[in-house]
Write an enzyme that holds these catalytic residues in place. Structure first.
Site, PDB file in Angstrom:
ATOM      1  N   CYS A  67       0.753  -1.160   0.056  1.00 17.65           N
ATOM      2  CA  CYS A  67      -0.055   0.104  -0.058  1.00 17.65           C
ATOM      3  C   CYS A  67       0.808   1.339  -0.056  1.00 17.65           C
ATOM      4  CB  CYS A  67      -0.925  -0.193   1.077  1.00 17.65           C
ATOM      5  SG  CYS A  67      -0.151   0.073   2.796  1.00 17.65           S
ATOM      6  N   PHE A  68       0.383   2.201   0.696  1.00 13.26           N
ATOM      7  CA  PHE A  68       1.186   3.469   0.567  1.00 13.26           C
ATOM      8  C   PHE A  68       2.695   3.379   1.332  1.00 13.26           C
ATOM      9  CE2 PHE A  68      -2.882   5.517   0.102  1.00 13.26           C
ATOM     10  CZ  PHE A  68      -2.776   5.861  -0.987  1.00 13.26           C
TER      11      PHE A  68
END
Length: 466
Positions: free
Chosen positions: A26-27
């Site tokens: 993800c981020f």
């Protein structure tokens, strides 16, 4: 160690390639689906300088890497090959099934898998909408010009055709063929269908009534249709001869799923999401102060717990049905500024170089709406900065909701400020309220954390952990 050596070490410490079913990111986190969690050496993983922490959720090991996670993921792609493609269901070892997840974990896992792949593009397009609203307000661009038309198309096109994007990611998540689900989305958005909706035609299919709806910009109908299509497709593959599968599996899947979506799934889910939207309206109208305070104060906790993505479909539905989000301004701006102000205060006060470097990097990420580096890297482990940031955000949420702050397109952070501009009225009270509340939240979190949230004892405790 360089990034390749670090990635190799991480893979070794999670049990080597043989213990990995799949890995995504993800981020800020590498997300491992493992066959046997007991083979992971948590202590050695935490000793790696690039690793900011570990987090277990729903049978998934999340290794927190911060802003450079994509660089480590690129190295993982080279080392793991197909296991980095996210096809988790197709590579699971049947003798080692994944840990069974609860309902919240399941919803969050599905929402993350469906929205994360194109969340950056959504944010970019939302920011373009905000910039266009600002240009119109400043009389730089006329709404009848070709310039307006092109920028408007860039900003809104992805939202109008949202079912296409969701069809691909949802089918991938549910184990179906993405292009079959995209064909279903194409049927839902077919121009003649939209014309029938506009003209209010009463139609039937096989003598059964068709409750035609406008499915542009919608979220849930295509997600559920993709799930249903994956089930139908898998059953058809079991009974149709290999020689005929290429044509007959997708054709029969469409014949089954599209009519059922038009007659049952689409209308039911549309009514359900109308109910959710009405509930949000009701809560906001009954007590905007209370709801804004609660949302502002608790949102970053949901981010930390990994379940904030479960709310993405609700925000998307708000934009599709209302044209704005009631609590988006609090969630994507005010709440982020609380943790960002707190982590910048640590950077300003600490005397330890590595702590200063980590917290400054996390603070910059926070300014752009990404708070995971601050949360996982220092605020939550140190406790007080997280609590101060959350309390500050609760106050900011109160101010924002009290004065009607709203988010008109999906964007976050300093680059997303134009998305707070009302496309019809321009810089209204809600815009100024959100900007002022965000600044107040940042200053309050910074000042209180600097004074009460960090000390020399914290420097001593974390100087070897960051």
């Amino acid at each position: 160690m360089d990034k390749r050596e670090t990635t190799e070490k991480i893979i070794q410490l999670v049990g080597s390639q043989e213990n990995i079913n799949s890995v995504t990111h993800c981020f800020t986190r590498l997300r491992f689906k493992l066959k046997d969690r007991s083979k992971v050496n948590d202590e050695k993983l935490n000793e790696i300088s690039a690793v900011m922490g570990l987090y277990d959720r729903g049978g998934e090991l999340q290794v927190i890497m911060g802003n450079k996670v994509t660089e480590y993921y690129s190295e993982a792609e080279k080392l793991l090959g197909a296991k980095t493609q996210g096809a988790v269901d197709e590579v699971l070892d049947e003798e080692n099934p994944p840990e069974k997840m609860g309902i919240i974990d399941t919803i969050s896992d599905i929402a993350s898998a469906i929205f994360i792949p194109f969340i950056g593009v959504l944010g970019a397009c939302g920011t373009l909408q905000g910039i266009l609203a600002l240009l119109v307000f400043l009389n730089v661009v006329d709404t009848t010009s070709g310039t307006y038309l092109v920028i408007d198309a860039m900003g809104k096109g992805i939202f109008f055709f949202m079912p296409f994007f969701l069809a691909y990611t949802a089918a991938t998540k549910f184990g179906g063929k993405p292009f079959i689900s995209m064909a279903i989305a194409a049927a839902l958005l077919y121009p003649n269908v939209l014309t029938a909706v506009t003209e209010g035609l009463e139609l039937t299919f096989a003598q059964l009534p068709l409750l035609i709806r406008d499915y542009s910009s919608t979220v849930f109908p295509i997600i559920v249709a993709a799930w249903f299509a994956a089930i139908v497709e898998k059953q058809l593959r079991k009974v149709i001869p290999d020689l005929l599968k290429m044509i007959f599996v997708p054709m029969l899947t469409l014949i089954v799923v599209v009519p059922i979506t038009f007659m049952v799934l689409g209308p039911v889910l549309t009514y359900a999401m109308d109910g959710v939207t009405n509930l949000i309206n009701f809560l906001y109208e009954v007590s905007p102060i209370l709801t804004g305070t609660l949302v502002g104060g608790t949102w970053q906790l949901l981010v930390f717990l990994g379940i904030s993505k479960a709310f993405m479909p609700i925000f998307a539905t708000e934009f599709a049905t209302l044209g704005f989000s009631y609590f988006g301004a609090v969630v994507f701006f005010v709440a982020a500024m609380g943790q960002t102000g707190a982590v910048f205060a640590i950077a300003a006060k600490t005397k330890i170089k590595n702590i200063k470097a980590v917290t400054l990097g996390a603070g910059v990420s926070g300014l752009f709406g990404i708070t995971e580096p601050a949360l996982f890297g220092i605020n939550v482990p140190a406790k007080r900065p997280f609590l101060i940031g959350s309390i500050s955000a609760a106050i900011g949420g109160l101010i924002t909701s009290l004065f009607g702050g709203k988010l008109y397109s999906l964007a976050t952070g300093v680059l997303g400020v134009p998305s707070l501009i009302n496309p019809e009225t321009g810089l209204d009270q809600g815009f100024y309220a959100t900007v002022i509340a965000s600044v107040i939240t940042f200053i309050l979190a910074f000042a209180l954390t600097y004074q009460f949230g960090w000390s020399a004892a914290n420097d001593e405790k974390y100087k070897t952990k960051l």
